[in-house]
Every structure is written in structure tokens, then in C-alpha cells.
Design an enzyme around this catalytic site. Structure first.
Site, PDB file in Angstrom:
ATOM      1  CG  ASP A   1     -11.587   3.658   6.101  1.00  0.00           C
ATOM      2  OD1 ASP A   1     -11.113   4.530   6.845  1.00  0.00           O
ATOM      3  OD2 ASP A   1     -11.303   3.568   4.895  1.00  0.00           O
TER       4      ASP A   1
ATOM      5  CE  LYS B   1      -8.641   2.223   3.465  1.00  0.00           C
ATOM      6  NZ  LYS B   1      -8.874   3.639   3.238  1.00  0.00           N
TER       7      LYS B   1
ATOM      8  NE  ARG C   1      -9.990  10.634   9.380  1.00  0.00           N
ATOM      9  CZ  ARG C   1      -9.126   9.849   8.712  1.00  0.00           C
ATOM     10  NH1 ARG C   1      -9.512   8.678   8.240  1.00  0.00           N
ATOM     11  NH2 ARG C   1      -7.891  10.229   8.525  1.00  0.00           N
TER      12      ARG C   1
ATOM     13  CB  SER D   1      -8.255   5.293   7.712  1.00  0.00           C
ATOM     14  OG  SER D   1      -8.597   5.323   6.359  1.00  0.00           O
TER      15      SER D   1
ATOM     16  CG  HIS E   1      -1.774   1.221   1.316  1.00  0.00           C
ATOM     17  ND1 HIS E   1      -2.977   1.304   0.661  1.00  0.00           N
ATOM     18  CD2 HIS E   1      -1.602   2.409   1.936  1.00  0.00           C
ATOM     19  CE1 HIS E   1      -3.521   2.488   0.889  1.00  0.00           C
ATOM     20  NE2 HIS E   1      -2.705   3.183   1.651  1.00  0.00           N
TER      21      HIS E   1
END
Ligand code: URA
Length: 437
Positions: free
Chosen positions: A161, A187, A168, A183, A82
Site C-alpha cells: 500500500d 493497513k 497513486r 488502501s 481510523h
């Protein structure tokens, strides 16, 4: 439990219990709590922070708020990578096939670009026919057959999320380390891989502006992953400058193919090989040196490139574009930016270049915008490069002429010069592993 009491407790810096966190997250996801109360809680967390235990619990609550993917049938080698988001970041296109060619199992969900940052799903959709949405059975089948699949984020994954992130985004509470870490990791946990490697970008084009904040975010995410039984590590890399020379979807594919064919820009190769080595080390249980040799070998032997072409075809894409990316062609309109004097490039602001690429049509200002896959920017000069008056610094590409001039103004602003030589900026700042924290 009254949500009012939870807000009040956090407002005074108290530590929320696991029950309070889970109930709040589940009730919010079910639509039983109003946005104004959740906004107040997010702001209290923004000011007062969270302990590691609270952050782990918040991550788990969000990860289990929807569907979770079971990849246990693939054993120990499943891996997800990621990136926290950047400009010119095409690393997944290179790292995923290197890892799959080396024996890792890449089962990954990626995002779309928004604002000045690009997204892997948009880049992959440049290939005619490429499907970023596969059924669970197709996904599993592809991972089993080819060792690699990259799809768009499922709407059912970590829905808490999704809802919280949207909240947010409009309540100025994105930039909080426990909230960002939970967050992202919610995932990643829900996506089910055994290993997780995070590329935490640091600089003007990233969420984290300073190495200190980037390190704190990286360490928090590594601790979350480790606490949940996943082998987790992170790389902190430079996002003051776009990565590589290409910004924009098909331009980035062309550059990724250059790297897979053994060439490409040095900064991009360095980040990709650092990430690939770390991933191979974790997922295939190799020492750092063995993993690094294996990653280099996958590139130099052409096995990673072969795997890339196989992957594009497996997901329905026209692999003739992977074999010859010039088939994409260049956008209809172009504009060169020419150096007005001799000197050295001192800076190339990533956020500004990313915004210019978005204005050319390469990215979206709102989620509904449609992107032009061939729009973007090629940067020929980057910080520390010597420049001679009259040389081309960058070329802008768009499908509409009128988009070029406003974007060119931004690219000119992004580039600053020095009359004296500049030290080449570092590409990778640090690697964060669980044993080093
Ligand atoms: N990316 C995410 O997925 N979540 C954040 O909070 C920030 C970046």
C-alpha cells in the site's frame, strides 16, 4: 501471468481473478513490475472500478504484503479507530482514552499530517518526551498494562500500500473508492485488531465531497472488514467545517483536554461520543444504548481524562502538560481577525482553514517539512453563529510574524456571512453497521 494481460482485461471492464491480483501486488512490492505498468492498471481500475470480490482480494493482498501484527493474546476487545483525515480532527486523543477507560483495548497505529489535514502522531509528539515509535515488545507491554497505545505506522506494515499510494498520489488515481477502501483497510487488517471503527469524513476538507460518495466508501470498508472476520462499523461525519474550534497541534491538545474535562465544543463532543459508543458497542459487546451511557460516564466521571494522563506518561510524555496544557504556551506571534459587519457565519471552509494552518507552520507541504507545534488557528465563530461588528472571529498563531498575513487572507476567504440566520450544520450524518448494509 503477463501484467500486460491484466491491464488489458481491466481496461475492458473485466473482473480480475484472485491469483491475478495477488501476483500483481506481490511482484510490484518486490520491485519486479515497473511503475508505468502499475500506473496503467491503477488508471484502468479508476475508470472501470472493482467488484466487491476484487476489492476484498486487493485488500488482502496488500495486507499480507509485509508484517502483520498478532494481537490475539489480548482476546476479543482490541480495537482500532481510523479517520479518513480532516481539519481540527483531534478525536483519537479523546475517543481512545474513553474506550480504554470503558474496558476496550486500544492498540492503534496513526499517521502524520500532510497538506491541509492534521495527523495524530504530530499532535502526540507535542508532548515533550512522547515516543510514537515503540518496539513490538514495548507496544504489547503497554497495551497489556494500560489498555492503550498509539504509535506511528510501521514501515513494514502493508508495504504494498505504501508503494501504491505514493504512485497513486502522482498519477491522479487516489480518488477511487475501491482503491481508497482497500488502501485503508489493508493497513487496518494488518494491524490486527478484532474491531475496526472508521470515521469517514465528508465535505470540502475531505477525500469524499458528497454524502453519497462517503456512504459508498463507508459501506465498502465495512463490507471488507466484515468479510475478513473483523467487527467493522463506520460513522460519516461533516468535514465542510473544521471540527471544534482549534486547528494546530498544541491548540488541539488543549481543546481535547477541555472535552476530557467535561466541556469543549459541542460538535467535537458529538463526534467523539458517537465514535466511542460505536467502538465500545463493538469491542465490549454492548447494546447501542449501554455503550452510549458508558461512553458518557467515562467522560463525566473523569475516568477518560485519568486514562489520557496515564497514557501520555506511559509513552514517555511529560504528563504535567496533559494535566495543565497551558504549559505548552502560545506561539510567539498572533493576529486577530475582526468582524467587519453584523450577521451570521454561513460557511467556514475546512480545506481553506487547513491550508492556512499549514502555512502558519502547523502542517507540512512536503513529507520533509518540520512543523511548529504551537502554530495554528482558533476559530471563535462557526456556521450559524451570530456575529457583531468588531468581534474577534479567529486568532492565528505562528512562530514567525511574516507567516501571519498570507494565512489571514485565506481564513478571511474561508469565512462567509449571511445577513439572516443559518441552520446549524449537522455534525454526524450517519452510522454504517454491517447489519444495515
Ligand atoms: N488514506 C489512505 O490510507 N489511503 C487512501 O487511498 C486514501 C486515504
Amino acid at each position: 501471468m503477463r501484467i500486460y494481460d491484466v491491464i488489458e482485461k481491466k481496461k475492458h471492464g473485466g473482473e480480475l481473478s484472485k491469483e491475478e491480483i495477488f501476483e500483481t501486488v506481490y511482484r510490484y512490492t518486490a520491485g519486479e513490475l515497473p511503475d508505468y505498468q502499475m500506473s496503467a492498471l491503477m488508471m484502468a481500475i479508476w475508470f472501470c472500478g472493482m467488484s466487491d470480490r476484487e476489492t476484498f482480494d486487493l485488500t488482502e493482498a496488500m495486507a499480507t504484503s509485509g508484517e502483520t501484527v498478532d494481537l490475539s493474546a489480548f482476546g476479543d476487545r482490541t480495537v482500532d479507530k481510523h479517520s479518513t483525515g480532516g481539519v481540527g480532527d483531534k478525536t483519537t486523543l479523546i475517543v481512545a482514552p474513553i474506550v480504554a477507560a470503558a474496558g476496550g483495548t486500544v492498540a492503534k497505529m496513526s499517521g502524520r499530517g500532510l497538506g491541509h489535514t492534521g495527523g495524530t502522531v504530530d499532535k502526540l509528539e507535542s508532548f515533550p518526551g512522547f515516543r510514537t515509535s515503540l518496539s513490538p515488545a514495548e507496544f504489547v507491554n503497554q497495551v497489556r498494562t494500560h489498555g492503550i497505545a498509539v504509535i506511528g505506522q510501521s514501515a513494514d506494515l502493508a508495504p504494498a500500500d505504501k508503494k501504491l499510494y505514493a504512485l497513486r498520489d502522482v498519477t491522479a488515481t487516489v480518488d477511487s473508492i475501491p482503491l481508497i477502501a482497500s488502501s485503508i483497510m489493508s493497513k487496518k487488517l494488518a494491524a490486527g485488531t478484532r474491531s475496526i471503527v472508521l470515521d469517514v469524513k465528508c465535505g470540502n476538507g475531505a477525500f469524499m465531497r458528497t454524502p453519497k460518495d462517503a456512504k459508498q466508501l463507508a459501506e465498502t470498508m465495512v463490507r471488507i472488514g466484515t468479510a475478513h472476520g473483523r467487527r467493522t462499523a463506520a460513522v460519516i461525519s461533516n468535514m465542510d467545517i473544521p471540527l471544534g474550534h482549534a486547528v494546530g497541534n498544541t491548540l488541539e491538545i488543549m481543546e481535547a483536554v477541555e472535552v476530557l474535562q467535561g466541556g469543549g465544543p459541542k460538535d467535537l463532543r458529538t463526534v467523539c461520543l458517537t465514535l466511542a459508543s460505536l467502538i465500545i458497542g463493538l469491542s465490549c459487546q454492548k447494546s447501542a444504548d449501554e455503550a452510549s451511557v458508558l461512553a458518557q460516564e467515562m467522560l463525566s466521571s473523569g475516568k477518560a481524562y485519568q486514562k489520557f494522563c496515564e497514557w501520555i506518561a506511559a509513552q514517555g510524555g511529560d504528563a504535567s502538560y496533559a494535566k495543565d496544557p497551558t504549559r505548552f504556551g502560545m506561539a510567539t506571534c498572533r493576529l486577530d481577525i475582526i468582524a467587519e459587519s453584523d450577521g451570521y457565519v454561513a460557511a467556514c471552509n475546512a480545506a481553506t482553514v487547513g491550508t492556512a494552518a499549514m502555512m502558519l507552520g502547523a502542517g507540512r507541504q512536503t513529507k520533509e517539512d518540520v512543523i511548529d507545534h504551537r502554530a495554528g488557528i482558533l476559530l471563535f465563530k462557526k456556521p450559524s453563529d451570530h456575529v457583531v461588528r468588531g468581534e474577534t472571529l479567529a486568532t492565528l498563531y505562528a512562530e514567525r510574524q511574516e507567516l501571519l498575513s498570507p494565512a489571514a487572507t485565506l481564513v478571511k476567504q474561508a469565512l462567509t456571512y449571511s445577513p439572516t440566520p443559518i441552520v446549524t450544520p449537522q455534525t454526524v450524518y450517519e452510522t454504517v453497521t454491517a447489519d444495515k448494509i
